[in-house]
Design a protein around this motif. Structure first.
Motif, PDB file in Angstrom:
ATOM      1  N   GLY A 181      -6.577  -4.037   1.376  1.00 40.74           N
ATOM      2  CA  GLY A 181      -5.554  -3.595   2.187  1.00 40.74           C
ATOM      3  C   GLY A 181      -6.239  -2.334   2.952  1.00 40.74           C
ATOM      4  O   GLY A 181      -6.154  -2.258   4.175  1.00 40.74           O
ATOM      5  N   LEU A 182      -7.036  -1.483   2.469  1.00 39.78           N
ATOM      6  CA  LEU A 182      -7.590  -0.434   3.380  1.00 39.78           C
ATOM      7  C   LEU A 182      -8.605  -0.740   4.119  1.00 39.78           C
ATOM      8  O   LEU A 182      -8.919  -0.388   5.212  1.00 39.78           O
ATOM      9  CB  LEU A 182      -8.351   0.828   2.040  1.00 39.78           C
ATOM     10  N   ILE A 185      -9.029   5.270  -4.941  1.00 38.32           N
ATOM     11  CA  ILE A 185      -8.390   5.077  -3.513  1.00 38.32           C
ATOM     12  C   ILE A 185      -9.050   6.071  -2.875  1.00 38.32           C
ATOM     13  O   ILE A 185      -9.566   6.080  -1.653  1.00 38.32           O
ATOM     14  CB  ILE A 185      -6.900   5.114  -3.534  1.00 38.32           C
ATOM     15  N   LEU A 198       0.866  -1.357  -0.109  1.00 39.69           N
ATOM     16  CA  LEU A 198       0.014  -0.122  -0.180  1.00 39.69           C
ATOM     17  C   LEU A 198       1.010   1.270   0.022  1.00 39.69           C
ATOM     18  O   LEU A 198       0.214   2.388  -0.002  1.00 39.69           O
ATOM     19  CB  LEU A 198      -0.950   0.208   1.408  1.00 39.69           C
ATOM     20  N   ILE A 200      -0.081  -7.340   4.787  1.00 37.78           N
ATOM     21  CA  ILE A 200      -0.134  -5.783   4.099  1.00 37.78           C
ATOM     22  C   ILE A 200       1.019  -4.887   4.350  1.00 37.78           C
ATOM     23  O   ILE A 200       1.506  -4.849   5.725  1.00 37.78           O
ATOM     24  CB  ILE A 200      -1.264  -5.082   4.704  1.00 37.78           C
ATOM     25  N   GLU A 254      -6.460  -5.302  -4.634  1.00 35.41           N
ATOM     26  CA  GLU A 254      -5.575  -5.253  -3.357  1.00 35.41           C
ATOM     27  C   GLU A 254      -5.833  -4.039  -2.656  1.00 35.41           C
ATOM     28  O   GLU A 254      -5.727  -3.848  -1.168  1.00 35.41           O
ATOM     29  CB  GLU A 254      -4.138  -5.437  -3.656  1.00 35.41           C
ATOM     30  N   ILE A 255      -5.942  -2.798  -3.219  1.00 37.75           N
ATOM     31  CA  ILE A 255      -5.863  -1.454  -2.314  1.00 37.75           C
ATOM     32  C   ILE A 255      -7.359  -1.592  -1.640  1.00 37.75           C
ATOM     33  O   ILE A 255      -7.170  -1.270  -0.574  1.00 37.75           O
ATOM     34  CB  ILE A 255      -6.157  -0.603  -3.312  1.00 37.75           C
ATOM     35  N   ILE A 292       2.708  -0.967   4.703  1.00 33.33           N
ATOM     36  CA  ILE A 292       2.526   0.352   4.749  1.00 33.33           C
ATOM     37  C   ILE A 292       3.790   1.149   4.605  1.00 33.33           C
ATOM     38  O   ILE A 292       4.781   0.407   5.310  1.00 33.33           O
ATOM     39  CB  ILE A 292       1.515   0.942   5.599  1.00 33.33           C
ATOM     40  N   LEU A 317       0.079   6.516   1.286  1.00 34.70           N
ATOM     41  CA  LEU A 317      -0.536   5.616   0.433  1.00 34.70           C
ATOM     42  C   LEU A 317      -0.127   5.894  -0.814  1.00 34.70           C
ATOM     43  O   LEU A 317      -0.076   7.156  -1.295  1.00 34.70           O
ATOM     44  CB  LEU A 317      -2.128   5.904   0.619  1.00 34.70           C
ATOM     45  N   TYR A 352      -0.958   4.463  -4.861  1.00 31.64           N
ATOM     46  CA  TYR A 352      -2.018   3.842  -5.774  1.00 31.64           C
ATOM     47  C   TYR A 352      -1.520   3.432  -6.905  1.00 31.64           C
ATOM     48  O   TYR A 352      -1.940   3.232  -7.883  1.00 31.64           O
ATOM     49  CB  TYR A 352      -3.204   4.942  -6.070  1.00 31.64           C
TER      50      TYR A 352
END
Length: 475
Positions: free
Chosen positions: A464-465, A388, A123, A433, A460-461, A435, A451, A453
């Motif tokens: 993950g979010l 996103i 991410l 995940i 996956e975004i 970050i 973050l 994108y």
């Protein structure tokens, strides 16, 4: 003939005796449990004072090779082999700990490690997704490039002359007037920073930068013994602050005015002019890191370098964020003496960037392939940013704030509560995940996440979010 220490040796008698005894143990002559001769016997054999023998024995006992048994004598210990084995190997830990280059922060080490695994949802990655890279077009362009023996040999110190000429024309779009002798081809913008650190600045130099900063996540200047100092470009006493902290030290100002990493912020033209004029007056060179500018969603912004009429600005560009990070091609635009100096150091470190990669980049820029690719890439990134941002608006607006992306890769997400810490990072990593927490860009920042994108798939975004949201709601 029995061995005796020699007065011709550069070692003292007791040092020679220690080495001789170690050899007896290493060779197996004195096996574990062997009782060694008495001090008197050894003194007679070596033709030395008993105090010299005592000194040697004490050292071997301290090293764990010998041990005394009350009333029985002195024996070779049962751990002597392990001790000797360890002592025959270099102390690499000591070498590492005392080396010049600073180690990465542990979080960054984990990021670098786990980014290599396909099952990880990335991410925060500052890299284009494989699906956004023009793989097929690059493959096709290899068939269109004409190579000769010279073009695939070692690169010249400043880099491929054709590429440097192509870049001169290309940079005019950014308002930058340059000649080939003012351009140095480097293996990405990071190498440019490393070359500047060791080639232009003395130990103890002051590196001015804003926080949060990309420089906090890497150590090209810190490892060269330089002092990092944060300033605010909009501070009413900026000139005074720079002057005070600069003193008589060499200094330089590092900035990313267009699509800042990690915040994505763009400087206003007046801010660029103000910084340039102040630094010019104080004779503080500026490093303008401009690797993201081609990814602006709207009209391009003028560069600091385009304001430069006195060689004040060292301009960095690259195709790592736009075409392919694997090509490892970037450039520095600088006064010719600076280019000569950095080119000389580069030749001492890697003997030139990839000749084949330089040919590819020259071909892509000169034929228009690059510009066509950029148009398509910007559109795809814009769609990803909207995706996103829609998730953030629907799910995160009560717990965080952010600015709409103007281009590039990133959204600088700020949580209302200070929940971004190592525990949050590791909890997400346990869920596969990854970050980029704000504290790697600004020590002590417990509010932000960078973050991206650009890399993870849309699915996956979303996944993950969702995991991030669940963790944040439990904090």
């Amino acid at each position: 003939m029995k061995w005796k220490p020699s007065s011709d040796s550069h070692l003292t008698f007791h040092e020679q005796i220690v080495d001789w005894m170690k050899f007896r143990i290493e060779s197996g002559d004195w096996a574990v449990g062997t009782k060694i001769p008495t001090q008197r016997q050894l003194a007679i054999q070596f033709n030395v004072n008993r105090s010299t023998v005592q000194l040697a024995l004490d050292e071997l006992k301290a090293d764990g090779l010998l041990q005394s048994k009350l009333g029985s004598g002195v024996f070779v210990t049962n751990i002597s082999w392990n001790v000797l084995l360890n002592k025959t190997q270099p102390n690499w830990k000591k070498h590492i700990d005392s080396s010049i280059h600073r180690a990465n922060d542990h979080t960054i080490q984990l990021i670098n490690e786990y980014e290599q695994y396909n099952h990880i949802i990335r991410l925060g990655t500052g890299e284009l997704s494989p699906e956004l890279l023009p793989t097929k077009q690059l493959e096709q362009s290899l068939k269109e490039i004409t190579l000769d023996a010279k073009s695939i040999g070692y690169s010249s110190p400043k880099g491929n002359e054709r590429l440097r000429r192509v870049l001169c024309d290309y940079l005019k779009i950014r308002g930058i007037q340059s000649e080939p002798e003012n351009i140095l081809i480097v293996s990405g913008a990071l190498q440019a920073l490393q070359l500047i650190a060791i080639g232009l600045l003395e130990e103890g130099s002051v590196i001015f930068h804003e926080e949060p900063s990309y420089l906090s996540s890497i150590h090209p200047f810190q490892s060269a013994g330089m002092r990092m100092h944060t300033v605010m470009r909009n501070h009413p006493k900026l000139a005074e602050n720079l002057k005070v902290f600069k003193r008589k030290k060499q200094s330089i100002f590092y900035c990313v005015p267009t699509l800042n990493n990690p915040t994505g912020v763009n400087w206003l033209l007046e801010e660029k002019k103000n910084l340039y004029n102040i630094c010019k007056e104080l004779q503080i060179p500026i490093i303008e890191d401009d690797v993201y500018h081609e990814l602006l969603f709207d009209h391009p912004l003028p560069t600091l370098k385009s304001l430069d009429k006195s060689g004040q600005v060292l301009y960095l560009g690259s195709v790592s964020k736009t075409l392919s990070p694997g090509l490892r091609i970037g450039w520095i635009v600088a006064p010719s003496p600076v280019v000569e100096r950095l080119a000389d150091i580069k030749m001492q470190t890697d003997y030139g960037s990839s000749a084949l990669s330089q040919e590819i980049v020259a071909h892509w820029i000169s034929t228009g392939l690059y510009e066509n690719h950029l148009k398509n890439l910007r559109e795809q990134l814009k769609n990803r940013a909207a995706f996103i941002e829609n998730i953030l608006e629907n799910q995160f607006r009560k717990i965080a704030t952010w600015n709409k992306s103007e281009g590039g890769f990133y959204i600088w997400l700020r949580f209302n509560k200070p929940i971004v810490n190592k525990a949050l990072f590791l909890n997400l990593l346990n869920q596969n995940i990854l970050i980029n927490p704000g504290y790697i860009y600004h020590s002590g920042d417990s509010h932000h996440i960078r973050l991206s994108y650009a890399y993870a798939s849309l699915a996956e975004i979303k996944e993950g979010l969702h995991a991030l949201l669940l963790l944040c709601n439990h904090e």
